[in-house]
Scaffold this active site. Structure first.
Site, PDB file in Angstrom:
ATOM      1  N   LYS A 110      31.503  -0.152   3.301  1.00  0.00           N
ATOM      2  CA  LYS A 110      31.647  -0.294   4.740  1.00  0.00           C
ATOM      3  C   LYS A 110      32.781  -1.403   5.252  1.00  0.00           C
ATOM      4  O   LYS A 110      32.451  -2.745   4.918  1.00  0.00           O
ATOM      5  CB  LYS A 110      30.205  -0.630   5.325  1.00  0.00           C
ATOM      6  CG  LYS A 110      30.037  -0.959   6.738  1.00  0.00           C
ATOM      7  CD  LYS A 110      28.662  -1.101   7.310  1.00  0.00           C
ATOM      8  CE  LYS A 110      28.791  -1.510   8.805  1.00  0.00           C
ATOM      9  NZ  LYS A 110      27.452  -1.867   9.089  1.00  0.00           N
ATOM     10  N   SER A 149       0.717  -1.294   0.092  1.00  0.00           N
ATOM     11  CA  SER A 149      -0.105   0.045  -0.137  1.00  0.00           C
ATOM     12  C   SER A 149       0.871   1.206  -0.163  1.00  0.00           C
ATOM     13  O   SER A 149       1.441   1.590   0.972  1.00  0.00           O
ATOM     14  CB  SER A 149      -0.727  -0.100   1.365  1.00  0.00           C
ATOM     15  OG  SER A 149      -1.188   1.218   1.691  1.00  0.00           O
ATOM     16  N   ILE A 189      18.409  -6.128   7.957  1.00  0.00           N
ATOM     17  CA  ILE A 189      18.315  -6.684   6.451  1.00  0.00           C
ATOM     18  C   ILE A 189      19.040  -7.975   6.429  1.00  0.00           C
ATOM     19  O   ILE A 189      18.460  -8.841   5.749  1.00  0.00           O
ATOM     20  CB  ILE A 189      19.042  -5.678   5.614  1.00  0.00           C
ATOM     21  CG1 ILE A 189      18.157  -4.247   5.614  1.00  0.00           C
ATOM     22  CG2 ILE A 189      19.018  -6.434   4.484  1.00  0.00           C
ATOM     23  CD1 ILE A 189      18.729  -3.247   4.850  1.00  0.00           C
ATOM     24  N   VAL A 248      13.796   3.775   7.256  1.00  0.00           N
ATOM     25  CA  VAL A 248      15.103   3.788   7.567  1.00  0.00           C
ATOM     26  C   VAL A 248      15.978   2.426   7.278  1.00  0.00           C
ATOM     27  O   VAL A 248      15.068   1.515   6.893  1.00  0.00           O
ATOM     28  CB  VAL A 248      15.145   3.912   9.099  1.00  0.00           C
ATOM     29  CG1 VAL A 248      15.203   5.474   9.330  1.00  0.00           C
ATOM     30  CG2 VAL A 248      14.129   3.308   9.637  1.00  0.00           C
TER      31      VAL A 248
HETATM   32  P1  FAD Z   1       8.312  -1.936   6.162  1.00  0.00           P
HETATM   33  O1  FAD Z   1       9.384  -0.845   5.602  1.00  0.00           O
HETATM   34  O2  FAD Z   1       7.594  -1.065   7.207  1.00  0.00           O
HETATM   35  O3  FAD Z   1       7.092  -2.341   5.058  1.00  0.00           O
HETATM   36  C1  FAD Z   1       5.885  -2.775   5.468  1.00  0.00           C
HETATM   37  C2  FAD Z   1       5.225  -2.913   4.332  1.00  0.00           C
HETATM   38  O4  FAD Z   1       4.108  -3.443   4.453  1.00  0.00           O
HETATM   39  C3  FAD Z   1       5.036  -1.446   3.507  1.00  0.00           C
HETATM   40  O5  FAD Z   1       5.159  -1.603   2.170  1.00  0.00           O
HETATM   41  C4  FAD Z   1       3.443  -1.205   3.839  1.00  0.00           C
HETATM   42  O6  FAD Z   1       2.783  -0.493   2.824  1.00  0.00           O
HETATM   43  C5  FAD Z   1       2.901  -2.729   3.792  1.00  0.00           C
HETATM   44  N1  FAD Z   1       1.689  -2.873   4.627  1.00  0.00           N
HETATM   45  C6  FAD Z   1       1.698  -2.732   5.931  1.00  0.00           C
HETATM   46  N2  FAD Z   1       0.291  -2.744   6.167  1.00  0.00           N
HETATM   47  C7  FAD Z   1      -0.193  -2.966   5.293  1.00  0.00           C
HETATM   48  C8  FAD Z   1      -1.568  -3.047   5.034  1.00  0.00           C
HETATM   49  N3  FAD Z   1      -2.818  -2.903   5.722  1.00  0.00           N
HETATM   50  N4  FAD Z   1      -2.020  -3.348   3.521  1.00  0.00           N
HETATM   51  C9  FAD Z   1      -1.075  -3.492   2.591  1.00  0.00           C
HETATM   52  N5  FAD Z   1       0.172  -3.223   2.958  1.00  0.00           N
HETATM   53  C10 FAD Z   1       0.545  -3.000   4.218  1.00  0.00           C
HETATM   54  N6  FAD Z   1      18.442  -2.486   9.045  1.00  0.00           N
HETATM   55  C11 FAD Z   1      19.402  -2.723   8.730  1.00  0.00           C
HETATM   56  O7  FAD Z   1      19.993  -3.655   8.140  1.00  0.00           O
HETATM   57  N7  FAD Z   1      20.587  -1.810   8.872  1.00  0.00           N
HETATM   58  C12 FAD Z   1      20.209  -0.490   9.757  1.00  0.00           C
HETATM   59  O8  FAD Z   1      20.970   0.265   9.715  1.00  0.00           O
HETATM   60  C13 FAD Z   1      18.765  -0.272  10.100  1.00  0.00           C
HETATM   61  N8  FAD Z   1      18.601   0.954  10.824  1.00  0.00           N
HETATM   62  C14 FAD Z   1      17.272   0.907  11.204  1.00  0.00           C
HETATM   63  C15 FAD Z   1      16.932   1.871  12.054  1.00  0.00           C
HETATM   64  C16 FAD Z   1      15.634   1.901  12.767  1.00  0.00           C
HETATM   65  C17 FAD Z   1      15.340   3.237  13.747  1.00  0.00           C
HETATM   66  C18 FAD Z   1      14.833   1.148  12.467  1.00  0.00           C
HETATM   67  C19 FAD Z   1      13.285   1.141  12.926  1.00  0.00           C
HETATM   68  C20 FAD Z   1      15.127  -0.061  11.666  1.00  0.00           C
HETATM   69  C21 FAD Z   1      16.189  -0.109  11.039  1.00  0.00           C
HETATM   70  N9  FAD Z   1      16.439  -1.205  10.176  1.00  0.00           N
HETATM   71  C22 FAD Z   1      17.779  -1.290   9.715  1.00  0.00           C
HETATM   72  C23 FAD Z   1      15.424  -2.235   9.965  1.00  0.00           C
HETATM   73  C24 FAD Z   1      14.988  -1.877   8.664  1.00  0.00           C
HETATM   74  O9  FAD Z   1      14.719  -0.818   8.335  1.00  0.00           O
HETATM   75  C25 FAD Z   1      14.111  -3.005   8.157  1.00  0.00           C
HETATM   76  O10 FAD Z   1      14.463  -4.176   8.692  1.00  0.00           O
HETATM   77  C26 FAD Z   1      13.830  -3.154   6.741  1.00  0.00           C
HETATM   78  O11 FAD Z   1      13.665  -1.804   6.136  1.00  0.00           O
HETATM   79  C27 FAD Z   1      12.629  -3.950   6.543  1.00  0.00           C
HETATM   80  O12 FAD Z   1      11.386  -3.340   6.856  1.00  0.00           O
HETATM   81  P2  FAD Z   1      10.169  -3.939   6.439  1.00  0.00           P
HETATM   82  O13 FAD Z   1      10.141  -4.341   4.819  1.00  0.00           O
HETATM   83  O14 FAD Z   1      10.007  -5.251   7.454  1.00  0.00           O
HETATM   84  O15 FAD Z   1       9.128  -3.005   6.791  1.00  0.00           O
END
Ligand code: FAD
Length: 501
Positions: free
Chosen positions: A78, A39, A346, A47
């Protein structure tokens, strides 16, 4: 031929698109149909910029070209993480992506260093590590190919814009047959008898059905947490930080080939140099600092002008009790989160993807043995990282209320025993599964001021004058190799210059 298994990835952040790209690269479309629902309205966490060397393996696994990838993500190199003011204020050390020294005799190099350290004849440990010496001079080159070269015993990771990475993986995966469905999920349908997820329903009314769901929905953990009720195992008794404030800044001249983590009164601050900007954040404990105070402290400690308003993120450290439950596999933030002190999130996504591909069911019914193995491996990964992170917190000057509590936590027995074995004769057990081999533990233990009381007995055998000569030669060889290494800035400009955003 049987119908293909329907695999639905929920979420299009870094986790979702990494998973989709791996499926595009490695699954036969006759057997698996893969769709990703995301979405734009909800967006991603936005981040996540520092990575580990395993990311290069993941990109190689997909067959991505390194230069094109670095240009698309504004990436820099890095060599490790610099910890400033950890242990004691005024001190700094680097956790490198490489080993210390080179073979000297029967014992490992570290044991010889411990012996010479107690004899008063050793230089500081970092002087015997090429990636550290290069990092501190802001130098970078790709690892040499000849094993006898001093500049061959290291690996490297990237600083990157994770949003751009997800975007380029999306293009890549869509071009290879992954179907993307745009829309907000408003309902999750479950089978009445088994509770398995049958389908997700979007605000538009569209229904996306599947056999297996990969929950990459971020902190919401829409399927695993919210729908199936798999709880988070909360680790905040060990890891006290529960918030972060992040802000990008104008890139400064100090283009370091390493991430910096500076200890602050209520947590720590990250600094990550990309080609087009620097990423910054303050990871802190809400019990000790308000959001406004954290933002003010972060803005006061930037080395370039802020490019946006600081953004606050909340989290609970820990992992879901089962990463794979029923027909839902969670990865990324939906599966758990550990603060980014060692840049592990990651990496955890990558591990989950590799395990999923290895254990992917061949038919819609799922053998519990597959789930059990996935959960075992992910538990090991999380537990090892948890212990490694706690290690950073417990051996510091308790110079604020936060640090008094952090230094006094009751550490898990697994970590306690590991530290005691190290104190005895520097022993660090190498393990098969999970992150952080002996050089990583040695770097952080010594960096935090924990030095073995005596060396491994094997290290006693070498005559003292021979040991001294070898150490001196080694430090000199490393210094000469660093001198011949280009600056990080020059190397990136020649190798992978990214276009201005
Ligand atoms: P998100 O990026 O949150 O993606 C979630 C997805 O789900 C989105 O596309 C959203 O639209 C979708 N979604 C959610 N609900 C719905 C719904 N109801 N309907 C349809 N779609 C939905 N990792 C590292 O490896 N190195 C770092 O230096 C690092 N720094 C970080 C610093 C902070 C403060 C934080 C919080 C995290 C950090 N991370 C880091 C972690 C990293 O950001 C995440 O692990 C990575 O980006 C994966 O995120 P994600 O895809 O799980 O979640």
């Amino acid at each position: 031929m049987a119908e293909p298994i329907e695999l639905v990835i929920v979420g299009g952040g870094t986790a979702g698109w990494m998973c989709a790209a791996a499926c595009a690269a490695k699954l036969d479309r006759r057997h698996y149909r893969v769709r990703l629902v995301e979405s734009e309205e909800i967006g991603t966490v936005g981040v996540g910029e520092a990575t580990l060397p395993q990311m290069k393996d993941f990109n190689d696994f997909l067959g991505l070209d390194e230069v094109a990838f670095m240009q698309a993500t504004q990436a820099s190199f890095k060599l490790g993480i610099e910890f400033v003011d950890w242990g004691s204020r005024g001190e700094r050390y680097i956790h490198p992506f490489g080993t210390f020294g080179r073979p000297i005799g029967e014992a490992d190099f570290f044991s010889y260093w411990v012996r010479a350290h107690h004899d008063g004849t050793a230089a500081p440990l970092p002087d015997y590590c090429f990636p550290i010496a290069a990092a501190w001079r802001n130098r970078f080159m790709l690892p040499g190919r000849r094993p006898d070269e001093i500049g061959s015993a290291f690996s490297y990771a990237y600083h990157l814009d994770a949003f751009l990475y997800a975007r380029s993986l999306r293009r890549w995966a869509e071009a290879r047959g992954i179907e993307r469905v745009e829309g907000r999920i408003v309902e999750v349908e479950q089978a009445s008898e088994t509770g398995a997820v049958d389908a997700v329903k979007l605000a538009s009314g569209e229904r996306v059905a599947g056999d297996l769901f990969v929950d990459c929905s971020g902190f919401r953990s829409l399927l695993l947490g919210q729908t199936l009720g798999v709880e988070l195992e909360d680790w905040s008794q060990w890891l006290l930080c529960d918030s972060a404030v992040a802000v990008p800044s104008v890139r400064s001249d100090d283009f370091t080939p390493y991430t910096r983590a500076t200890r602050r009164p209520a947590g720590w601050q990250w600094r990550i140099p990309l080609q087009h900007r620097t990423g910054n954040g303050y990871v802190f404990s809400r019990a000790d600092l308000s959001d406004d105070e954290a933002a003010a402290a972060l803005l006061a400690n930037l080395d370039g002008e802020a490019l946006a308003e600081p953004r606050v993120l909340r989290f609970t450290p820990g992992k879901r009790r089962r990463a794979w439950h029923g027909n839902v596999i969670a990865m990324g933030l939906a599966g758990g989160f550990l603060e980014p002190l060692e840049s592990t999130s990651i990496y955890l996504v990558q591990m989950a993807i590799m395990q999923m591909l290895t254990l992917l069911p061949a038919e819609p019914s799922i053998d519990p043995a597959l789930r059990n193995e996935f959960n075992r491996v992910m538990d090991v990964e999380y537990d090892r990282i948890r212990d490694f992170l706690i290690l950073h917190y417990i051996a510091n000057e308790p110079d604020s209320a936060f640090w008094q509590r952090a230094c006094a936590v009751d550490v898990p027995a697994s970590l306690h025993d590991k530290i005691e074995r190290f104190r005895h004769r520097g022993y660090v057990q190498a393990y098969r599964d999970g992150l952080f081999g002996p050089p990583s533990w040695q770097a952080v233990l010594v960096g935090q001021g924990i030095v073995p009381r005596r060396a491994d007995r094997l290290a006693d055998v070498l005559p003292g004058d021979v040991l001294q000569r070898r150490l001196t030669e080694l430090a000199r060889t490393i210094a000469q190799a660093v001198e011949a290494t280009p600056s990080h800035e020059r190397f990136v400009a020649d190798y992978c210059p990214a276009p201005a955003p």
